[in-house]
Motif scaffolding. Structure first.
Motif, short mmCIF file in Angstrom:
data_model
loop_
_atom_site.label_atom_id
_atom_site.label_comp_id
_atom_site.label_asym_id
_atom_site.label_seq_id
_atom_site.Cartn_x
_atom_site.Cartn_y
_atom_site.Cartn_z
N TYR A 110 6.82 -3.24 -5.02
CA TYR A 110 6.43 -4.65 -5.21
C TYR A 110 6.68 -5.48 -3.96
CZ TYR A 110 11.04 -6.70 -6.74
OH TYR A 110 12.32 -7.17 -6.83
N THR A 111 7.67 -5.08 -3.15
CA THR A 111 7.88 -5.81 -1.90
C THR A 111 6.70 -5.60 -0.96
OG1 THR A 111 10.26 -5.54 -2.15
CG2 THR A 111 9.48 -6.13 0.02
N THR A 112 6.22 -4.38 -0.89
CA THR A 112 5.03 -4.10 -0.10
C THR A 112 3.85 -4.93 -0.60
OG1 THR A 112 5.81 -1.88 0.42
CG2 THR A 112 3.45 -2.24 0.60
N LYS A 113 3.71 -4.96 -1.91
CA LYS A 113 2.65 -5.78 -2.52
C LYS A 113 2.81 -7.25 -2.16
CE LYS A 113 3.14 -7.47 -6.55
NZ LYS A 113 3.42 -7.60 -7.98
N TYR A 158 0.72 5.39 -4.64
CA TYR A 158 1.75 4.50 -4.10
C TYR A 158 1.93 4.69 -2.60
CZ TYR A 158 3.29 3.35 -8.91
OH TYR A 158 3.37 2.91 -10.20
N GLU A 159 2.00 5.95 -2.17
CA GLU A 159 2.20 6.22 -0.75
C GLU A 159 1.03 5.67 0.07
OE1 GLU A 159 4.77 7.33 0.81
OE2 GLU A 159 3.99 7.94 2.77
N GLU A 160 -0.18 5.86 -0.46
CA GLU A 160 -1.37 5.37 0.23
C GLU A 160 -1.33 3.85 0.35
OE1 GLU A 160 -1.11 7.51 -2.23
OE2 GLU A 160 -2.86 8.79 -2.46
N PHE A 161 -0.87 3.21 -0.68
CA PHE A 161 -0.78 1.75 -0.72
C PHE A 161 0.19 1.26 0.37
CE2 PHE A 161 1.25 -2.12 -2.58
CZ PHE A 161 0.12 -2.90 -2.75
N TYR A 162 1.33 1.95 0.45
CA TYR A 162 2.34 1.58 1.44
C TYR A 162 1.82 1.82 2.86
CZ TYR A 162 6.18 2.93 4.57
OH TYR A 162 6.99 3.11 5.64
N HIS A 163 1.17 2.96 3.07
CA HIS A 163 0.66 3.27 4.39
C HIS A 163 -0.35 2.26 4.86
CE1 HIS A 163 2.28 6.59 6.53
NE2 HIS A 163 2.60 7.14 5.37
N ASN A 164 -1.23 1.88 3.97
CA ASN A 164 -2.23 0.87 4.30
C ASN A 164 -1.55 -0.43 4.71
OD1 ASN A 164 -4.86 -0.46 4.28
ND2 ASN A 164 -4.06 -1.49 2.47
N ALA A 165 -0.52 -0.81 3.94
CA ALA A 165 0.19 -2.06 4.24
C ALA A 165 0.86 -2.00 5.60
CB ALA A 165 1.22 -2.34 3.14
N GLU A 166 1.46 -0.88 5.89
CA GLU A 166 2.21 -0.75 7.13
C GLU A 166 1.28 -0.65 8.35
OE1 GLU A 166 4.12 2.87 7.99
OE2 GLU A 166 5.82 1.92 9.00
N PHE A 176 0.83 -3.58 -8.37
CA PHE A 176 0.59 -2.49 -7.42
C PHE A 176 0.16 -1.25 -8.17
CE2 PHE A 176 5.22 -2.29 -8.38
CZ PHE A 176 5.33 -0.99 -8.83
N PRO A 177 -0.52 -0.29 -7.57
CA PRO A 177 -1.11 -0.31 -6.23
C PRO A 177 -2.57 -0.77 -6.24
CG PRO A 177 -1.27 1.90 -7.10
CD PRO A 177 -0.71 1.04 -8.20
N THR A 178 -3.05 -1.15 -7.43
CA THR A 178 -4.49 -1.44 -7.55
C THR A 178 -4.80 -2.92 -7.37
OG1 THR A 178 -4.04 -1.55 -9.91
CG2 THR A 178 -5.02 0.49 -9.09
N LEU A 179 -3.75 -3.75 -7.39
CA LEU A 179 -3.86 -5.20 -7.32
C LEU A 179 -4.70 -5.78 -8.46
CD1 LEU A 179 -4.09 -5.79 -3.45
CD2 LEU A 179 -2.08 -5.67 -4.91
N ASP A 180 -4.59 -5.17 -9.63
CA ASP A 180 -5.17 -5.79 -10.83
C ASP A 180 -4.38 -7.05 -11.10
OD1 ASP A 180 -6.87 -3.69 -12.32
OD2 ASP A 180 -5.03 -2.59 -11.82
N CYS A 181 -5.07 -8.06 -11.57
CA CYS A 181 -4.38 -9.28 -11.98
C CYS A 181 -3.62 -8.97 -13.27
CB CYS A 181 -5.42 -10.37 -12.18
SG CYS A 181 -5.02 -11.57 -13.42
#
Lengths: 651, 139
Positions: free
Chosen positions: A408-411, A439-447, A186-191
């Protein structure tokens, strides 16, 4: 008589609220030897230090005492200030009236009189302090990094890139640590593998890095700049200098062992590499699972190895190394699911932890990246993620926040949705903490965009019912009890220090905090140093943290080591033992109590001398000396006696 | 109320750091002891302890690292041996041996330090002031 100046710090209100600092200064002025006393709001600030320097000159002071915080924090600050004003640094002492007085007492009258006695004690010490010169010692410009996860790898690379030699010790057979187990980050989803493995390869190939994997620290002695380390190279039962990593032995091995790397979701042979991208890519034989070691028969691996690299006779080897600095980066473990009784205590097959889920998501994992549950290999349609499994639970488990689980749970939920489009992830949380860039943006997108259902509340119980795993929880926002018959449950278990860390810190003699994480010298200003000189810390061994923070800390620790190595020599504290030659009765008791062989019998003089380069200043020989010939510089018996008297308010 | 006086000899690496932690954790304990910081508890000479009693201490606390954790290999074992030997003499001096307390308190044990100070203070309070023949004679 010596003219001593006493400077009493308010520390804002940290001291002044409980201790009457003006009265402490007034009382100090009445003490023998004190020629000047003053209080000031922030002694450590530049105006505070300037005040000390100015008064040293103006009042012709021979010594100063700063009554303030713990000497661990600002002793060196004030010694430097004193030196700038022309004093010998050993004529500056700290009276600890904050950590050991104002912060721990609430009765102002009693705290003030204790503070006066603390200052009086230090005045007595200071009256008899001698001016000392630091003892120069050489530096071995080679570093030891313990732990080959991303923290250790980064620190080793940074030190090696600046031209110094590094030994990187890793307990497992490959470097990589937990980061090698992760799917995407997270939050970029790089492998994870894609960003980690190039660094692993770089560390493996670097001319300045000596990799010692499958190795453990046995013993550490010495001091900053001059440590001696004994390292156990565990028997791999494979001669790595011969092995070309073809992997035939692993294919043929008939044993089946649960893979620790794959969180027991897959099996490998008794001879194995933990994962295909391992560095070094050389196998080891797990003696406890090997058929030959158990029954004396098999040796199939030996038969297929054409180059004869298998060596059943191999034994642990020990190597001695000299290094100047040590970075501890031993990382973390997660609280075992088995410890969480209400979540099935590890007996429910479809309750797994976050690292196991990483393996299910990983393209190089046991399911090649398909989310399949452990019990029957089917694709789960409903997954419940449980955060704070063992974290933020002071009564039963760990009191602290494990910091990375919200992210990581959001991921996890997001990656699951990307793979199983009709699947439904639920996340039970206490609070969502998204401190970090993006991080906040990542979570918001997920939600908002990904249809993940967040439920605020703790899960009370998880149990198996048929092929379902039932989760009982409460949604505290609606006040309703919730029951979900899930196909898979993923617990975000608490991050805990690696179990081997407790054993290691005893050998290094560095400190840990109440939860077993490594202690830093100062929580804010010296976050990557141990209080013990020459020891540095990095990564999750110091506390829960994510990859960017770990890497930043590793580079910071490396930078500290490089700065240490940039000096020509180090200065050792001269407050060590010395001998009054006229008094020594040559009984040699001191020789028997010295842990460093620093006491030697001088045949010519007929007395026992102190080897200054070896003496660490513990003072044990001083206490043992029967005739008072051995004394400690700036902590002599007569100093101690007058300190004792003053501590009781006398003298 | 009788306020016992306690002299605390603490090693720098463990117990004094533990006492610092009690401070940073803002734990509250009785203000009856003043700490004297040594590099190692093995710097404590039995004479220092006797001197403390002579000078008016009602109790003496020695704080060192836990067994096996000494910063100087085995200084704490030496301290323990010295304290055990001194205990045999304390009776002769008319000093109850429980007035001398040896505790292993690590840098992580701020709460233990606070508890020890509270407990020891209360214990000494219930015993009352140390009456020492030598001290009386000196007067």
């Amino acid at each position: 008589m010596k003219r001593i100046g006493v400077f009493v710090c308010h520390c804002g209100i940290n001291i002044a609220e409980t201790v009457d600092v003006k009265r402490v200064a007034e009382e100090a002025l009445k003490m023998d030897g004190v020629a000047y006393a003053q209080d000031y709001i922030y002694m450590c600030s530049e105006p505070g230090q300037a005040l000390v320097r100015e008064k040293i000159k103006e009042e012709k002071l021979d010594a100063v005492i700063i009554a303030a915080c713990s000497p661990n924090l600002h002793e060196s600050t004030f010694r430097t200030a004193a030196e700038e004003a022309g004093l010998n640094p050993w004529q500056c002492e700290i009276a600890n009236i904050r950590e050991q007085c104002s912060w721990v007492h609430s009765d102002r009258e009693k705290a003030t009189s204790k503070a006066i006695n603390i200052v009086g004690t230090i005045v007595q010490k200071t009256r008899l302090n001698e001016s000392l010169e630091p003892i120069p010692v050489s530096i071995t410009k080679k570093a030891l990094v313990i732990g080959g996860g991303i923290a250790g790898i980064q620190a080793a690379l940074d030190i090696a890139d600046s031209g110094y030699k590094v030994i990187l010790v890793e307990k497992e057979s490959s470097i990589g640590g937990h980061m090698a187990q992760l799917s995407e980050t997270f939050p970029t989803l790089d492998c994870s593998q894609c960003i980690l493995t190039p660094k692993m390869v770089a560390a493996g190939k670097h001319p300045n890095i000596e990799l010692m994997t499958y190795s453990e620290i046995e013993e550490v002695s010495g001091y900053v700049g001059n440590f001696k380390v004994r390292i156990r190279r565990k028997a791999a039962f494979v001669d790595w200098s011969k092995c070309n990593g073809c992997g035939l032995c692993m294919e043929k091995c008939p044993s089946k062992v649960s893979s620790v790397f794959d969180r027991e979701l897959a099996k490998h042979g008794a001879i194995y590499v933990p994962f295909p991208q391992a560095v070094p890519n050389k196998p080891v034989i797990d003696k406890d699972s090997c058929i030959y070691f158990k029954s004396g028969k098999c040796r199939l691996c030996e038969k297929v190895c054409e180059i004869g690299a298998i060596d059943f006779e191999q034994e642990d080897r020990f190597v001695e190394e000299e290094v100047g600095a040590i970075i501890t980066a031993t990382g973390f473990e997660t609280l075992p699911v088995a410890d969480l009784a209400e979540y099935g205590a590890g007996d429910v097959p479809d309750v797994i932890d976050g690292l196991a889920f990483e393996r299910l998501l990983s393209a190089s994992g046991p399911t090649v990246g398909e989310v399949r549950r452990p019990s029957d290999g089917t694709i789960p349609k409903e997954i419940v993620f449980v955060q704070c499994a063992g974290s933020r639970d002071p009564e039963r488990y760990k009191p602290y926040c494990s910091k990375i689980c919200c992210m990581y749970t959001t991921k996890h939920a997001l990656l699951y949705k990307h793979r199983v489009h009709d699947g439904q992830p639920y996340i039970f949380y206490i609070d969502i903490r998204t401190g970090g860039k993006g991080y906040e943006e990542f979570y918001h997108n997920a939600e908002e965009e990904e249809g993940i259902i967040y439920l605020r509340g703790k899960v009370a119980k998880i149990f198996r019912d048929g092929d379902k795993t039932v989760v009982w929880g409460t949604d505290t926002l609606t006040g309703r009890n919730i029951e979900i018959a899930a196909d898979l449950v993923v617990l975000a278990t608490a991050m805990i220090p690696k179990d081997s860390t407790a054993e290691l810190v005893k050998k290094l003699r560095i400190q840990t905090g109440p939860n077993g994480f490594l202690s830093e010298a100062h929580p804010k200003l010296r976050p990557v140093e141990s209080i013990n000189s020459g020891f540095y810390i990095a990564g999750a061994a110091q506390g829960p943290k994510d990859i960017p923070e770990t890497v930043a800390q590793a580079s910071a620790a490396a930078c500290k080591v490089i700065s240490l190595f940039s000096r020509d020599h180090l200065e050792q504290d001269p407050a060590i033992a010395w001998v009054d030659e006229d008094l020594c009765g040559s009984c040699r008791i001191c020789i028997s109590v010295c842990p460093y062989d620093a006491r030697e019998f001088d045949e010519e003089k007929g007395i026992v001398i102190v080897n200054e380069a070896l003496c660490e200043g513990c003072g044990s020989c001083v206490a043992a000396c029967a005739c008072g010939a051995t004394q400690q510089r700036n902590l002599s018996d007569s100093q101690i006696k007058s300190m004792v008297t003053a501590s009781l308010g006398g003298g | 109320m009788f306020e016992p006086k306690i002299v605390c000899f603490l090693c720098k690496w463990c117990t004094s750091a533990g006492a610092d932690l009690a401070g940073t954790s803002r734990l509250k304990y009785r203000p009856n002891g003043v700490n004297i910081r040594f590099m190692c508890s093995s710097r404590v000479d039995p004479e220092h302890i006797l001197w403390a009693f002579h000078e008016g201490a009602d109790g003496v606390l020695i704080g060192g690292c836990h067994p096996g954790d000494c910063h100087y290999e085995d200084g704490n074992y030496k301290t323990q041996a010295r304290v055990s030997l001194l205990n045999r003499l304390l009776d002769d001096f008319g000093i109850d041996t429980t007035r001398l307390r040896l505790e292993w308190i690590s840098a992580a044990e701020g709460a233990k330090f606070a508890n020890v100070m509270n407990e020891f203070t209360e214990e000494l309070r219930s015993k009352g002031p140390l009456k020492l023949a030598a001290r009386e004679m000196a007067k």
